[in-house]
Write a protein that holds these residues in place. Sequence first.
Motif, PDB file in Angstrom:
ATOM      1  N   GLU A   1       2.904 -36.964  38.329  1.00  0.00           N
ATOM      2  CA  GLU A   1       2.359 -37.459  37.072  1.00  0.00           C
ATOM      3  C   GLU A   1       2.566 -36.438  35.954  1.00  0.00           C
ATOM      4  N   VAL A   2       3.000 -36.937  34.814  1.00  0.00           N
ATOM      5  CA  VAL A   2       3.215 -36.118  33.625  1.00  0.00           C
ATOM      6  C   VAL A   2       1.983 -36.262  32.741  1.00  0.00           C
ATOM      7  N   SER A   3       1.582 -35.174  32.101  1.00  0.00           N
ATOM      8  CA  SER A   3       0.393 -35.206  31.256  1.00  0.00           C
ATOM      9  C   SER A   3       0.709 -34.713  29.846  1.00  0.00           C
ATOM     10  N   VAL A   4      -0.267 -34.872  28.971  1.00  0.00           N
ATOM     11  CA  VAL A   4      -0.132 -34.419  27.590  1.00  0.00           C
ATOM     12  C   VAL A   4      -0.284 -32.910  27.567  1.00  0.00           C
ATOM     13  N   GLY A   5       0.702 -32.240  26.962  1.00  0.00           N
ATOM     14  CA  GLY A   5       0.645 -30.798  26.795  1.00  0.00           C
ATOM     15  C   GLY A   5       0.523 -30.456  25.321  1.00  0.00           C
ATOM     16  N   GLU A   6       0.665 -29.198  24.990  1.00  0.00           N
ATOM     17  CA  GLU A   6       0.583 -28.734  23.610  1.00  0.00           C
ATOM     18  C   GLU A   6       1.883 -29.085  22.883  1.00  0.00           C
ATOM     19  N   GLY A   7       1.893 -30.211  22.166  1.00  0.00           N
ATOM     20  CA  GLY A   7       3.073 -30.637  21.421  1.00  0.00           C
ATOM     21  C   GLY A   7       4.191 -31.214  22.268  1.00  0.00           C
ATOM     22  N   GLU A   8       3.922 -31.491  23.533  1.00  0.00           N
ATOM     23  CA  GLU A   8       4.939 -32.034  24.443  1.00  0.00           C
ATOM     24  C   GLU A   8       4.251 -32.690  25.630  1.00  0.00           C
ATOM     25  N   PHE A   9       5.053 -33.268  26.510  1.00  0.00           N
ATOM     26  CA  PHE A   9       4.540 -33.811  27.764  1.00  0.00           C
ATOM     27  C   PHE A   9       4.993 -32.871  28.873  1.00  0.00           C
ATOM     28  N   VAL A  10       4.119 -32.629  29.871  1.00  0.00           N
ATOM     29  CA  VAL A  10       4.387 -31.616  30.891  1.00  0.00           C
ATOM     30  C   VAL A  10       4.114 -32.163  32.290  1.00  0.00           C
ATOM     31  N   CYS A  11       5.016 -31.840  33.210  1.00  0.00           N
ATOM     32  CA  CYS A  11       4.795 -32.116  34.630  1.00  0.00           C
ATOM     33  C   CYS A  11       4.381 -30.795  35.272  1.00  0.00           C
ATOM     34  N   HIS A  12       3.182 -30.741  35.793  1.00  0.00           N
ATOM     35  CA  HIS A  12       2.667 -29.498  36.354  1.00  0.00           C
ATOM     36  C   HIS A  12       3.114 -29.263  37.792  1.00  0.00           C
ATOM     37  N   CYS A  13       3.759 -30.244  38.414  1.00  0.00           N
ATOM     38  CA  CYS A  13       4.240 -30.043  39.788  1.00  0.00           C
ATOM     39  C   CYS A  13       5.366 -29.005  39.846  1.00  0.00           C
ATOM     40  N   HIS A  14       6.376 -29.169  38.985  1.00  0.00           N
ATOM     41  CA  HIS A  14       7.541 -28.283  39.051  1.00  0.00           C
ATOM     42  C   HIS A  14       7.947 -27.724  37.689  1.00  0.00           C
ATOM     43  N   GLY A  15       7.129 -27.943  36.660  1.00  0.00           N
ATOM     44  CA  GLY A  15       7.372 -27.309  35.371  1.00  0.00           C
ATOM     45  C   GLY A  15       8.299 -28.023  34.408  1.00  0.00           C
ATOM     46  N   SER A  16       8.572 -29.293  34.601  1.00  0.00           N
ATOM     47  CA  SER A  16       9.415 -30.009  33.649  1.00  0.00           C
ATOM     48  C   SER A  16       8.641 -30.265  32.354  1.00  0.00           C
ATOM     49  N   HIS A  17       9.364 -30.247  31.232  1.00  0.00           N
ATOM     50  CA  HIS A  17       8.781 -30.511  29.913  1.00  0.00           C
ATOM     51  C   HIS A  17       9.607 -31.607  29.239  1.00  0.00           C
ATOM     52  N   PHE A  18       8.932 -32.460  28.470  1.00  0.00           N
ATOM     53  CA  PHE A  18       9.583 -33.580  27.802  1.00  0.00           C
ATOM     54  C   PHE A  18       9.129 -33.640  26.350  1.00  0.00           C
ATOM     55  N   THR A  19      10.025 -34.086  25.450  1.00  0.00           N
ATOM     56  CA  THR A  19       9.641 -34.223  24.046  1.00  0.00           C
ATOM     57  C   THR A  19       8.781 -35.463  23.868  1.00  0.00           C
ATOM     58  N   ARG A  20       7.885 -35.400  22.913  1.00  0.00           N
ATOM     59  CA  ARG A  20       7.062 -36.573  22.592  1.00  0.00           C
ATOM     60  C   ARG A  20       7.867 -37.576  21.772  1.00  0.00           C
ATOM     61  N   GLU A  21       8.838 -37.094  21.015  1.00  0.00           N
ATOM     62  CA  GLU A  21       9.610 -37.944  20.108  1.00  0.00           C
ATOM     63  C   GLU A  21      10.640 -38.822  20.813  1.00  0.00           C
ATOM     64  N   THR A  22      11.188 -38.350  21.951  1.00  0.00           N
ATOM     65  CA  THR A  22      12.239 -39.107  22.635  1.00  0.00           C
ATOM     66  C   THR A  22      12.011 -39.273  24.128  1.00  0.00           C
ATOM     67  N   GLY A  23      11.150 -38.438  24.707  1.00  0.00           N
ATOM     68  CA  GLY A  23      10.957 -38.448  26.152  1.00  0.00           C
ATOM     69  C   GLY A  23      12.017 -37.660  26.885  1.00  0.00           C
ATOM     70  N   ASP A  24      12.928 -37.009  26.151  1.00  0.00           N
ATOM     71  CA  ASP A  24      14.006 -36.230  26.769  1.00  0.00           C
ATOM     72  C   ASP A  24      13.469 -34.961  27.422  1.00  0.00           C
ATOM     73  N   VAL A  25      14.185 -34.494  28.436  1.00  0.00           N
ATOM     74  CA  VAL A  25      13.846 -33.256  29.135  1.00  0.00           C
ATOM     75  C   VAL A  25      14.175 -32.066  28.244  1.00  0.00           C
TER      76      VAL A  25
END
Length: 160
Positions: A111-135
Amino acid sequence: MDNLSSPARPCGFPNAVTRSAVTRRAVLGGVTAVGAVAGLSACVDPSTVEASSTPATPAASGEGTVAATAAELAVGSSLSVKIGERTYLLFRPAEASVLAYRAVCTHAGCEVSVGEGEFVCHCHGSHFTRETGDVTAGPARGPLEKFRAEISGEDVLVYL
């Protein structure tokens, strides 16, 4: 007969071999090399993934599901919401627009959650933009799944 005209050494090269000597070690080494290249390709820097990998937002169809109220999602903010059994991420970039993504990491399904200015997966450290959902970082290689969303009156609707 001299070494240059010997049938066991073609083309006049004294050390040439006439038949292929493929050993078990050579085959296993080749298979190992191919496996290593395939394994390392999973570690590609996500910034090298082409922009065209971002999927288009699907067209709205059917009736939207109320995910939140406009008051709960201020301009510039993000929100994680549960609709049925699934979690979605909302981002409101402007007064009249909202973006929606499935909160499932494209790496391992965490599960991905809301991070500081981005979306974050806490399992393995992936980050995604809020504007596009891109990695933007981490082992995930694909963008978050997008859903059509809109603000209708006081409601934020997501089309699932």
